[in-house]
Design an enzyme around this catalytic site. Structure first.
Site, mmCIF file in Angstrom:
data_model
loop_
_atom_site.group_PDB
_atom_site.id
_atom_site.type_symbol
_atom_site.label_atom_id
_atom_site.label_comp_id
_atom_site.label_asym_id
_atom_site.label_seq_id
_atom_site.Cartn_x
_atom_site.Cartn_y
_atom_site.Cartn_z
ATOM 1 N N SER A 23 0.729 -1.080 0.105
ATOM 2 C CA SER A 23 -0.014 0.036 0.142
ATOM 3 C C SER A 23 0.820 1.127 0.050
ATOM 4 C CB SER A 23 -0.958 -0.157 1.493
ATOM 5 O OG SER A 23 -2.117 0.276 1.028
ATOM 6 N N PRO A 24 0.617 2.279 -0.736
ATOM 7 C CA PRO A 24 1.022 3.510 -0.487
ATOM 8 C C PRO A 24 1.371 4.165 0.761
ATOM 9 C CG PRO A 24 -1.186 4.150 -1.669
ATOM 10 C CD PRO A 24 -0.859 2.586 -1.559
ATOM 11 N N CYS A 26 3.043 7.176 2.938
ATOM 12 C CA CYS A 26 4.150 8.569 2.983
ATOM 13 C C CYS A 26 5.202 8.122 3.752
ATOM 14 C CB CYS A 26 2.996 9.633 3.696
ATOM 15 S SG CYS A 26 2.103 10.271 2.409
ATOM 16 N N GLN A 101 1.475 6.469 -6.669
ATOM 17 C CA GLN A 101 0.312 7.175 -6.244
ATOM 18 C C GLN A 101 0.458 8.495 -6.550
ATOM 19 O OE1 GLN A 101 -1.349 7.634 -2.384
ATOM 20 N NE2 GLN A 101 -3.152 6.551 -2.896
ATOM 21 N N TYR A 183 -8.089 14.218 0.504
ATOM 22 C CA TYR A 183 -7.176 15.048 -0.023
ATOM 23 C C TYR A 183 -8.129 15.757 -1.200
ATOM 24 C CZ TYR A 183 -3.749 12.688 2.954
ATOM 25 O OH TYR A 183 -3.182 12.448 3.944
ATOM 26 N N ARG A 231 -7.371 5.369 -6.087
ATOM 27 C CA ARG A 231 -7.826 4.695 -4.658
ATOM 28 C C ARG A 231 -8.990 5.828 -4.222
ATOM 29 N NH1 ARG A 231 -4.305 3.893 0.673
ATOM 30 N NH2 ARG A 231 -4.389 1.620 -0.163
ATOM 31 N N LEU A 302 -6.182 -3.052 7.727
ATOM 32 C CA LEU A 302 -6.200 -4.084 8.714
ATOM 33 C C LEU A 302 -6.383 -5.530 8.077
ATOM 34 C CD1 LEU A 302 -7.837 -2.251 11.747
ATOM 35 C CD2 LEU A 302 -5.875 -3.002 11.465
ATOM 36 N N ARG A 325 0.844 -1.618 6.918
ATOM 37 C CA ARG A 325 1.626 -1.522 8.325
ATOM 38 C C ARG A 325 2.291 -3.084 8.406
ATOM 39 N NH1 ARG A 325 -2.947 0.966 11.879
ATOM 40 N NH2 ARG A 325 -4.301 -0.147 9.935
#
Ligand SMILES: Cc1cc2nc3c(=O)[nH]c(=O)nc-3n(C[C@H](O)[C@H](O)[C@H](O)COP(=O)(O)O)c2cc1C
Length: 365
Positions: A23-24, A26, A101, A183, A231, A302, A325
């Site tokens: 997953s992207p 930052c 992304q 965003y 996304r 998750l 994560r």
């Protein structure tokens, strides 16, 4: 046993060896938008995680479209050459394909890095004027954005196209538009943040007008064989916001613009909204998008264990699963999942001696 997670998938002209996607994420560690050795280490590590595709973090299309002063950008030649160096090395040394992304932060920009507090930048921290669908702040004690004009929309659309072209020159295998997490583009789509009374606000069709025009313009610049996706938001998790029905309609509209895949995430449109905390909380929305919009769909949120990820694909909830994560926690997550699910995974030749010959004796005790 044959694993659904480790079965191949094709997105436009891109063949992926399995359904695992990084997953992207930052890193807030760039220098005026330029990738550096942190990114080389981070992406190099994830290039050998066993995931077939690594999506590089939200990379911003203009300097004032970044979230923080540490966010990646693709708005200058310096940004392009810095990211080209990092991605060339990570691709050469790793087994994964690379997507990117591209994003504009909108009213969530001009923010501190998370480890500096994650609040709106203060006067001494070089803040900037942000733009958004409407002049309403992201939350309490947050700066006031300016309502985007037609000129802003035209400039930002061109900036998305230019960043996509830079990404293609760098050699990215896939491009993803960030239309989630509050965003700029999501901010236009959600009635919680879009209070406009012109042709860009009000009805669903009007709120979609600017985001769809960005998708159309970028699609025109990205060759058909290079997958272009987005996304999106499965739910704003607040009354009056976007719902799973809207997510299906958004996915259908983006498919109509020629997009190849959708990732269903959620939340983030206002500071005080909290996402659910159950395993796979976005998957019911992803399953609806996959079934009702009929587009390659990625689930995220998750998903932590190999068994959960396997079930996402095997039970048809999504075609791919992104992990964030769990892959930071265990950068060989894909190798360990392959072991757990009895599947094969690509490893760099330097590490080929990891495998059944290593595990079998331990299993026998
Ligand atoms: C450190 C960090 C940075 C993130 N940055 C981005 C980002 O750049 N773009 C994005 O769409 N999501 C971003 N996210 C959200 C993740 O991509 C992912 O959707 C989320 O963490 C839920 O997945 P997980 O439970 O597997 O971590 C970020 C998450 C983390 C933890």
């Amino acid at each position: 046993m044959s694993s659904a997670l480790f079965s191949p998938i094709r997105l436009a002209g891109l063949a992926l060896a399995n359904r695992i996607v990084v997953s992207p994420m930052c890193q807030y560690s760039a220098d005026d938008g330029c990738a550096n050795d942190w990114h080389l280490m981070h992406l190099g590590m994830l290039a050998n995680s066993g995931a077939a595709l690594v999506v590089v973090e939200a990379t911003h299309v203009e300097r004032h479209g970044r979230i923080t002063h540490g966010c990646l950008g693709l708005y200058s030649d310096d940004n392009e050459s810095a990211l080209a160096r990092v991605v060339a090395q990570a691709r050469r040394r790793g087994t994964a394909k690379f997507g990117i992304q591209i994003a504009h932060s909108g009213r969530k920009g001009s923010a501190q890095r998370p480890w500096d507090g994650g609040n709106s930048l203060t006067a001494g921290e070089d803040p900037w004027q942000t733009i958004a669908a409407s002049a309403t702040p992201f939350g309490d004690n947050w700066h006031m954005p300016r309502e985007a004009t037609e000129a802003d929309m035209n400039r930002v659309r061109d900036a998305f196209v230019n960043s996509a072209k830079r990404a293609l020159r760098i050699g990215f295998d896939a491009v993803e538009l960030h239309m989630a997490h509050g965003y700029l583009l999501h901010g236009f789509m959600s009635a919680l943040s879009n209070k406009r009374t012109d042709q860009y606000g009000g009805s669903f069709e009007n709120r979609m007008r600017f985001p769809l025009s960005v998708a159309r313009a970028v699609r025109a610049a990205v060759p058909k064989d290079v997958p272009l996706g987005a996304r999106i938001t499965g739910s704003d998790w607040r009354e009056g916001g976007l719902t799973p029905d809207d997510a299906v309609a958004i996915a259908k509209a983006l498919k109509g613009e020629g997009l190849d895949f959708i990732c269903v995430s959620s939340g983030g449109v206002a500071l005080d909204i909290r996402n659910p905390s159950e395993a796979g909380y976005n998957l019911p929305m992803a399953a609806r998008v996959k079934r009702e919009a009929g587009i390659a769909t990625r689930g995220v949120g998750l998903i932590v264990t190999p068994e959960q990820a396997e079930a996402v694909v095997a039970e048809g909830k999504a075609d791919m699963t992104a992990l964030g994560r769990a892959l930071l926690d265990d950068p060989r997550w894909g190798w360990h999942a392959a072991k757990a699910l009895g599947a094969e995974v690509a490893r760099p030749r330097q590490y080929l001696r990891v495998g059944p010959k290593l595990w079998a004796p331990a299993a026998k005790g």
